[in-house]
Design a protein around this motif. Structure first.
Motif, PDB file in Angstrom:
ATOM      1  N   GLU A 137      30.254  46.994  29.318  1.00 40.13           N
ATOM      2  CA  GLU A 137      29.527  45.909  28.659  1.00 40.13           C
ATOM      3  C   GLU A 137      30.409  45.155  27.670  1.00 40.13           C
ATOM      4  OE1 GLU A 137      25.008  47.658  29.223  1.00 40.13           O
ATOM      5  OE2 GLU A 137      26.066  48.002  27.322  1.00 40.13           O
ATOM      6  N   GLY A 138      31.485  45.822  27.258  1.00 40.93           N
ATOM      7  CA  GLY A 138      32.413  45.162  26.342  1.00 40.93           C
ATOM      8  C   GLY A 138      33.419  44.269  27.064  1.00 40.93           C
ATOM      9  N   LEU A 139      33.420  44.299  28.408  1.00 39.28           N
ATOM     10  CA  LEU A 139      34.398  43.502  29.154  1.00 39.28           C
ATOM     11  C   LEU A 139      33.948  42.043  29.247  1.00 39.28           C
ATOM     12  CD1 LEU A 139      35.237  45.886  32.150  1.00 39.28           C
ATOM     13  CD2 LEU A 139      36.655  45.436  30.136  1.00 39.28           C
ATOM     14  N   GLU A 140      34.918  41.159  29.478  1.00 36.36           N
ATOM     15  CA  GLU A 140      34.620  39.738  29.662  1.00 36.36           C
ATOM     16  C   GLU A 140      33.953  39.529  31.023  1.00 36.36           C
ATOM     17  OE1 GLU A 140      35.326  37.363  27.427  1.00 36.36           O
ATOM     18  OE2 GLU A 140      36.174  38.858  26.050  1.00 36.36           O
ATOM     19  N   ARG A 141      33.200  38.445  31.140  1.00 35.01           N
ATOM     20  CA  ARG A 141      32.539  38.126  32.399  1.00 35.01           C
ATOM     21  C   ARG A 141      33.575  37.980  33.526  1.00 35.01           C
ATOM     22  NH1 ARG A 141      31.046  33.411  35.132  1.00 35.01           N
ATOM     23  NH2 ARG A 141      29.218  33.742  36.455  1.00 35.01           N
ATOM     24  N   GLU A 142      34.701  37.340  33.174  1.00 32.85           N
ATOM     25  CA  GLU A 142      35.762  37.113  34.161  1.00 32.85           C
ATOM     26  C   GLU A 142      36.270  38.434  34.742  1.00 32.85           C
ATOM     27  OE1 GLU A 142      38.930  34.792  32.534  1.00 32.85           O
ATOM     28  OE2 GLU A 142      40.224  35.252  34.242  1.00 32.85           O
ATOM     29  N   GLN A 143      36.386  39.420  33.873  1.00 36.91           N
ATOM     30  CA  GLN A 143      36.871  40.726  34.331  1.00 36.91           C
ATOM     31  C   GLN A 143      35.826  41.416  35.202  1.00 36.91           C
ATOM     32  OE1 GLN A 143      37.638  42.132  30.338  1.00 36.91           O
ATOM     33  NE2 GLN A 143      39.856  42.015  30.664  1.00 36.91           N
ATOM     34  N   LEU A 144      34.564  41.223  34.824  1.00 35.57           N
ATOM     35  CA  LEU A 144      33.493  41.887  35.566  1.00 35.57           C
ATOM     36  C   LEU A 144      33.262  41.275  36.945  1.00 35.57           C
ATOM     37  CD1 LEU A 144      30.904  42.541  32.723  1.00 35.57           C
ATOM     38  CD2 LEU A 144      32.045  44.275  34.093  1.00 35.57           C
ATOM     39  N   THR A 145      33.730  40.053  37.145  1.00 33.32           N
ATOM     40  CA  THR A 145      33.548  39.449  38.468  1.00 33.32           C
ATOM     41  C   THR A 145      34.758  39.694  39.370  1.00 33.32           C
ATOM     42  OG1 THR A 145      34.359  37.386  37.543  1.00 33.32           O
ATOM     43  CG2 THR A 145      31.965  37.612  37.748  1.00 33.32           C
ATOM     44  N   ASP A 146      35.836  40.196  38.793  1.00 36.88           N
ATOM     45  CA  ASP A 146      37.022  40.530  39.597  1.00 36.88           C
ATOM     46  C   ASP A 146      36.924  42.005  39.995  1.00 36.88           C
ATOM     47  OD1 ASP A 146      39.472  41.249  40.599  1.00 36.88           O
ATOM     48  OD2 ASP A 146      40.627  40.083  39.137  1.00 36.88           O
TER      49      ASP A 146
END
Ligand code: ZN
Length: 531
Positions: A489-498
């Motif tokens: 949950e602390g990750l960026e959206r960009e990271q979560l979509t990769d």
């Protein structure tokens, strides 16, 4: 596997396989890695075989289709190889290797010289060079009264010595033993005597490739009025080859099919079984656990180990002994009676070989380092000066030229791991994973992601195997789950979509958590599913 080159023209001598160490999880065989062979810049003309033992021909079914070279061997050796290649539906260009008759192999001239060993038709190989002969002994002993009358051609080794031997590369297996090995013949009377003392069934186990021993066991059974059955595929296969070549003499009517054993009285039966090394799937292991159809081992029966323990197999053999004892049968082994002799020459025989060939240079081969070193000491005792002796290990080349003998350039000479059942090559990564699994266990995490929005769906799922005690497992995994979710949950959206990035990120996070919280380094598998 050795490669001898005269100028750029070369032959390969033998191409064996090795057996795995305990940390080679799930690996059945090791075969030579020949990737460096093409980099040596040699014109390879053939593979020449000294004899048919696994550690000399066992690599060929895997490597011959790659090497595509003609293979020279004596009748028994080629017979054994043919059987292996047939299983793979591969024919190969197999050519007979005459004895004491030089043949041309490309521009090279080689000659096979009969030697005695624990398998039929073993030979040494002599290669002509402008500097004299190279003599590669292969495995040998000097059995002065071999059962088949095929003696070591001592006279030929001596005449090669007269003509000039530039290099003797000699078998070091028994270099640490002094004196001479006993003749194969000496085992026969002991077998006969041991069998005579048994009222029940007799099971004899030995190496399935030693047809001299098989012959003597059959003779001992015959002398004691017993019928003989083979238990084990390799025994059936190898004896069929020896029989076809007219090299076994089996009294008529003595053999009985293993499936018909139960119709024969115990005191009239002798079973020759594979599995002297405690191999779990071999016939003797199954007989010892009463898992072999139609054979029940019990009180009054005798199991003879006409074999030695190959280093590394002691534990398996001890386990096998226990099974046999639980059945109530008696065991006799080579530590108690003269039931086995080695096929490799000892100190006196090795020195005799040196004196016959009188080599300019000496190269102890075939054996672990301490055996090579001991063999070097023997060579010095026979008067070969230190500077004319060389020890080289796998991947090290040896050069002989006007300047003498020395180490040449090194090359890659590892082993390829083979998972036998799948006949697949296993790379070192797979092996590392298996080792981690065995020693540290496994933890997996699966995470479901809404790939468009970059949001974690639900909770990560964690499972562990072979890692945590049951009582602490749920608690520990719950903690990891909560912390992993917080991390995600602390990750960026960009990271979560990769998803590719995320998978690696979860793996690393979990690995660190295991190390920190559990002080463990299990195999970590992360699964990230995007929906
Ligand atoms: Zn051998």
């Amino acid at each position: 596997m050795m490669v001898y080159a005269v100028g750029d023209d070369a032959v390969i001598i033998d191409c064996g396989l090795g057996f795995p160490n305990p940390w080679h999880h799930g690996i059945d065989l090791l075969i030579p890695d020949i990737s460096a062979l093409s980099e040596l810049g040699l014109r390879l003309h053939a593979i020449v075989l000294t004899h048919g033992h696994e550690d000399h021909i066992g690599g060929l079914p895997f490597l011959l289709p790659q090497l595509k070279l003609p293979v020279y061997g004596t009748p028994t050796t080629l017979g054994l190889l043919e059987g292996k290649l047939e299983e793979l539906h591969y024919k190969g260009d197999l050519r007979p290797l005459p004895e004491l008759e030089p043949i041309a192999v490309g521009p090279l001239r080689i000659e096979a010289i009969p030697v005695t060993h624990s398998i039929m038709d073993a030979v040494s190989i002599a290669i002509e060079t402008p500097r004299g002969y190279i003599v590669h002994t292969g495995d040998f002993k000097l059995d002065m009264a071999p059962l088949d009358g095929r003696t070591t051609a001592l006279h030929r080794f001596a005449s090669l010595g007269d003509a000039g031997v530039v290099l003797l590369a000699s078998d070091s297996t028994n270099a640490t033993r002094s004196g001479s090995s006993a003749s194969e013949r000496s085992v026969g009377p002991v077998l006969k005597q041991e069998i005579a003392g048994c009222r029940g069934k007799v099971v004899v186990t030995t190496f399935a490739s030693n047809m001299f021993r098989i012959q003597q066991i059959i003779d001992a059974a015959s002398a004691n009025g017993r019928r003989v059955a083979f238990a084990g595929r390799s025994l059936e296969r190898n004896s069929a080859i020896a029989n076809r070549l007219g090299r076994l003499s089996i009294p008529s009517g003595i053999m009985v099919d293993i499936r018909q054993c139960k119709e024969i009285a115990d005191h009239e039966l002798l079973i020759i079984a594979t599995g002297s090394q405690g191999e779990a799937r071999a016939a003797l292991a199954r007989i010892a656990q009463n898992q072999f159809p139609g054979i029940r081992l019990g009180e009054g029966d005798l199991v003879l180990f006409s074999s030695s323990a190959i280093p590394g197999n002691e534990r398996s053999i001890a386990g096998l002994f226990d099974h046999i004892c639980r059945r109530g049968a008696r065991i006799r082994h080579a530590g108690q009676a003269h039931l086995h002799v080695s096929g490799h020459g000892q100190g006196h025989e090795l020195k005799t070989m040196m004196q016959l060939t009188r080599p300019r240079y000496f190269y102890p081969v075939h054996g672990e380092y301490r055996y090579l070193q001991e063999h070097r000491n023997l060579a010095r005792q026979t008067g070969i000066p230190e500077e004319r002796i060389i020890i080289a290990e796998n991947g090290q080349s040896v050069v002989i030229d006007d300047r003498g003998i020395r180490h040449g350039k090194g090359f890659h000479a590892g082993a390829i791991f083979v998972d036998g059942q799948a006949r697949d090559e296993v790379d070192t990564m797979v092996l590392r994973d298996r080792r981690t699994l065995a020693e540290e266990g496994l933890i997996t995490a699966s995470v479901i992601i809404n790939a468009n929005e970059g949001a974690v769906i639900g909770q990560p799922e964690l499972t562990a195997r072979g890692l945590l005690h049951q009582e602490v497992r749920e608690e520990a995994l719950e903690e990891a789950r909560t912390k992993l979710l917080a991390h995600l949950e602390g990750l960026e959206r960009e990271q979560l979509t990769d998803l590719e990035f995320l998978r690696e990120d979860v793996r690393i996070w979990l690995r660190r958590w295991c190390k920190r919280a559990l002080q463990k380094r299990p195999l970590v598998v992360a699964v990230v599913i995007g929906i």
